[in-house]
Design a protein around this motif. Structure first.
Motif, PDB file in Angstrom:
ATOM      1  N   GLU A 121       0.856  -1.150   0.221  1.00 39.87           N
ATOM      2  CA  GLU A 121       0.055  -0.016   0.136  1.00 39.87           C
ATOM      3  C   GLU A 121       0.892   1.186  -0.063  1.00 39.87           C
ATOM      4  OE1 GLU A 121      -3.099  -0.242  -0.327  1.00 39.87           O
ATOM      5  OE2 GLU A 121      -3.160  -2.483  -0.288  1.00 39.87           O
ATOM      6  N   TYR A 122       1.972   1.170  -0.886  1.00 44.46           N
ATOM      7  CA  TYR A 122       2.763   2.372  -1.008  1.00 44.46           C
ATOM      8  C   TYR A 122       2.172   3.724  -1.169  1.00 44.46           C
ATOM      9  CZ  TYR A 122       2.282   1.886  -5.751  1.00 44.46           C
ATOM     10  OH  TYR A 122       1.997   1.943  -7.324  1.00 44.46           O
ATOM     11  N   ASP A 123       0.937   3.754  -2.011  1.00 48.14           N
ATOM     12  CA  ASP A 123       0.613   5.046  -2.135  1.00 48.14           C
ATOM     13  C   ASP A 123      -0.186   5.846  -1.046  1.00 48.14           C
ATOM     14  OD1 ASP A 123      -0.594   6.881  -4.447  1.00 48.14           O
ATOM     15  OD2 ASP A 123      -2.522   6.489  -3.276  1.00 48.14           O
ATOM     16  N   GLU A 124      -0.944   4.677  -0.398  1.00 44.62           N
ATOM     17  CA  GLU A 124      -1.348   5.327   0.813  1.00 44.62           C
ATOM     18  C   GLU A 124      -0.211   5.922   1.915  1.00 44.62           C
ATOM     19  OE1 GLU A 124      -3.804   3.851   4.987  1.00 44.62           O
ATOM     20  OE2 GLU A 124      -3.706   2.691   3.347  1.00 44.62           O
ATOM     21  N   VAL A 125       0.607   5.169   2.075  1.00 44.43           N
ATOM     22  CA  VAL A 125       1.838   5.533   2.947  1.00 44.43           C
ATOM     23  C   VAL A 125       2.602   6.914   2.339  1.00 44.43           C
ATOM     24  CG1 VAL A 125       4.428   4.916   3.491  1.00 44.43           C
ATOM     25  CG2 VAL A 125       2.427   3.287   3.600  1.00 44.43           C
ATOM     26  N   LEU A 126       2.948   7.062   1.029  1.00 44.90           N
ATOM     27  CA  LEU A 126       3.311   8.341   0.543  1.00 44.90           C
ATOM     28  C   LEU A 126       2.448   9.415   0.652  1.00 44.90           C
ATOM     29  CD1 LEU A 126       5.640   6.977  -2.353  1.00 44.90           C
ATOM     30  CD2 LEU A 126       6.203   7.876  -0.123  1.00 44.90           C
ATOM     31  N   ARG A 127       1.162   9.203   0.367  1.00 46.29           N
ATOM     32  CA  ARG A 127       0.284  10.277   0.320  1.00 46.29           C
ATOM     33  C   ARG A 127       0.072  11.000   1.794  1.00 46.29           C
ATOM     34  NH1 ARG A 127      -1.477  11.565  -4.194  1.00 46.29           N
ATOM     35  NH2 ARG A 127      -1.602   9.955  -5.901  1.00 46.29           N
ATOM     36  N   VAL A 128      -0.117   9.833   2.674  1.00 41.72           N
ATOM     37  CA  VAL A 128      -0.103  10.389   4.175  1.00 41.72           C
ATOM     38  C   VAL A 128       0.939  11.262   4.546  1.00 41.72           C
ATOM     39  CG1 VAL A 128      -0.007   9.711   6.531  1.00 41.72           C
ATOM     40  CG2 VAL A 128      -1.943   8.556   4.875  1.00 41.72           C
ATOM     41  N   ALA A 129       2.136  11.090   4.434  1.00 38.23           N
ATOM     42  CA  ALA A 129       3.261  11.535   4.617  1.00 38.23           C
ATOM     43  C   ALA A 129       3.822  12.824   3.600  1.00 38.23           C
ATOM     44  CB  ALA A 129       4.606  10.583   4.542  1.00 38.23           C
ATOM     45  N   TYR A 130       3.487  12.669   2.319  1.00 40.61           N
ATOM     46  CA  TYR A 130       3.880  13.816   1.386  1.00 40.61           C
ATOM     47  C   TYR A 130       2.958  14.459   0.674  1.00 40.61           C
ATOM     48  CZ  TYR A 130       8.615  11.672   2.424  1.00 40.61           C
ATOM     49  OH  TYR A 130       9.552  11.046   2.883  1.00 40.61           O
ATOM     50  N   GLY A 131       1.714  13.927   0.694  1.00 45.16           N
ATOM     51  CA  GLY A 131       0.808  14.674  -0.180  1.00 45.16           C
ATOM     52  C   GLY A 131       0.916  14.164  -1.299  1.00 45.16           C
ATOM     53  N   ASP A 132       0.889  15.101  -2.654  1.00 43.38           N
ATOM     54  CA  ASP A 132       1.015  14.550  -3.994  1.00 43.38           C
ATOM     55  C   ASP A 132       2.452  14.384  -4.293  1.00 43.38           C
ATOM     56  OD1 ASP A 132       0.842  13.938  -6.701  1.00 43.38           O
ATOM     57  OD2 ASP A 132       0.309  16.233  -7.216  1.00 43.38           O
ATOM     58  N   TYR A 133       2.976  13.028  -3.800  1.00 44.51           N
ATOM     59  CA  TYR A 133       4.223  12.471  -4.082  1.00 44.51           C
ATOM     60  C   TYR A 133       4.766  12.833  -5.560  1.00 44.51           C
ATOM     61  CZ  TYR A 133       2.581   8.141  -4.830  1.00 44.51           C
ATOM     62  OH  TYR A 133       1.730   6.955  -5.176  1.00 44.51           O
ATOM     63  N   MET A 134       3.836  12.437  -6.577  1.00 50.98           N
ATOM     64  CA  MET A 134       4.341  12.532  -7.824  1.00 50.98           C
ATOM     65  C   MET A 134       4.694  13.887  -8.497  1.00 50.98           C
ATOM     66  SD  MET A 134       4.207   9.305  -8.463  1.00 50.98           S
ATOM     67  CE  MET A 134       4.451   8.927 -10.269  1.00 50.98           C
ATOM     68  N   GLN A 135       4.444  14.848  -7.646  1.00 48.71           N
ATOM     69  CA  GLN A 135       4.562  16.141  -8.293  1.00 48.71           C
ATOM     70  C   GLN A 135       5.969  16.449  -7.989  1.00 48.71           C
ATOM     71  OE1 GLN A 135       2.544  18.494  -9.978  1.00 48.71           O
ATOM     72  NE2 GLN A 135       4.269  19.640 -10.044  1.00 48.71           N
ATOM     73  N   LEU A 136       6.936  16.824  -8.788  1.00 48.84           N
ATOM     74  CA  LEU A 136       8.216  17.227  -8.637  1.00 48.84           C
ATOM     75  C   LEU A 136       8.468  18.447  -7.814  1.00 48.84           C
ATOM     76  CD1 LEU A 136       9.895  16.340 -12.180  1.00 48.84           C
ATOM     77  CD2 LEU A 136      10.121  15.181  -9.914  1.00 48.84           C
ATOM     78  N   PRO A 137       9.556  18.618  -6.950  1.00 50.32           N
ATOM     79  CA  PRO A 137       9.437  19.967  -6.083  1.00 50.32           C
ATOM     80  C   PRO A 137      10.000  20.929  -7.236  1.00 50.32           C
ATOM     81  CG  PRO A 137      11.412  18.449  -5.530  1.00 50.32           C
ATOM     82  CD  PRO A 137      10.523  17.547  -6.716  1.00 50.32           C
ATOM     83  N   PRO A 138      10.146  22.255  -6.657  1.00 49.69           N
ATOM     84  CA  PRO A 138      10.582  23.234  -7.289  1.00 49.69           C
ATOM     85  C   PRO A 138      12.119  23.049  -7.776  1.00 49.69           C
ATOM     86  CG  PRO A 138       9.580  24.237  -5.602  1.00 49.69           C
ATOM     87  CD  PRO A 138       9.871  22.802  -5.359  1.00 49.69           C
TER      88      PRO A 138
END
Length: 273
Positions: free
Chosen positions: A241-258
């Motif tokens: 369930e990696y998607d749930e883990v990452l979304r809870v911690a980082y939000g939209d983790y697929m979005q690259l940072p600035p």
């Protein structure tokens, strides 16, 4: 002390070395049926890039505390001799609350701990995951007590010379407040608080050693239900369930940072690879 700026070639070589260490960890864990998962930026890298985040310079893996202790024990005899298992037991001046596997013959010296007489090789981080109580009050109390001791430990352990501005002032104040405490006592107390509920299986687990708030709470199943995923043309374990883990911690983790944030986050004073 001047800080290094890694070239693309150096960064890529560091990532290749760390991948080799990760292969050794996976080998031992497969042999002894120990579960681990890629964590934090390494997990984002596996999901988003099928390898390292291009500017990342380290690897993080997580294990349940009982597996962490068992893995540590096994590494005493089974870890390839070109690597060094770094813990408080094997490197007395090492006071981080998690362990590392370092590569002999390399140097990756970070500014905040450069003054300590420890192994400074290229490494991967190994984090223990601990159970926390379902009761919100007890959980907050555990968090508070752990971070009390960890704050004192890090303030006394990390270099003062590498801090500036309000961070330097805060470190001086904290050091003064914790003057009566030894590094050893702070290390023992912080570890005791992190492990306080490990004998009582609960709903959630937590990485006390790096996380600072409840956003990083994970359901216990994230280290029970695991699958292999591609990472640098190899495969390593991640939570199913990696998607749930990452979304809870980082939000939209697929979005690259600035773009200005796409840089290695360790500050080095010396490098040998």
């Amino acid at each position: 002390m001047p800080k290094m700026v890694l070239t693309d070639t150096q960064l890529r070589r560091i990532q290749q070395i760390e991948t080799d260490v990760l292969c050794e960890v996976d080998r031992i864990c497969q042999k002894h049926q120990i579960k681990y998962v890629l964590g934090f930026g390494t997990l984002i890298g596996a999901v988003r890039h099928q390898g390292f985040i291009p500017w990342d310079d380290d690897v993080d893996i997580c294990m349940m505390r009982k597996d962490y202790e068992r893995f540590k024990d096994i590494c005493r005899t089974e870890l390839n001799p070109k690597y060094f298992y770094q813990s408080k037991d094997t490197d007395p001046e090492y006071y981080h609350l998690f362990d590392k596997i370092r590569v002999n013959g390399t140097v990756f010296k970070e500014d905040l701990i450069a003054e300590h007489d420890i192994h400074h090789g290229v490494y991967i981080d190994i984090f223990p995951m601990d159970y926390v109580p379902d009761n919100g009050f007890l959980r907050c109390l555990q968090f508070w007590k752990f971070h009390f001791f960890r704050t004192g430990l890090m303030a006394k352990y990390m270099s003062m010379e590498e801090r500036t501005g309000y961070k330097l002032l805060a470190a001086k104040v904290v050091r003064a407040l914790f003057k009566p405490f030894s590094l050893d006592s702070l290390y023992r107390n912080a570890t005791r608080e992190a492990c306080r509920y490990d004998g009582k299986r609960g709903t959630y687990i937590f990485n006390f050693c790096s996380a600072i708030n409840e956003k990083s709470l994970c359901h216990a199943s994230c280290l029970e239900d695991v699958v292999y995923a591609k990472f640098e043309d190899k495969e390593f374990l991640i939570p199913k369930e990696y998607d749930e883990v990452l979304r809870v911690a980082y939000g939209d983790y697929m979005q690259l940072p600035p773009e200005e944030d796409r840089v290695p986050h360790h500050h080095l004073t010396e490098l040998k690879i």
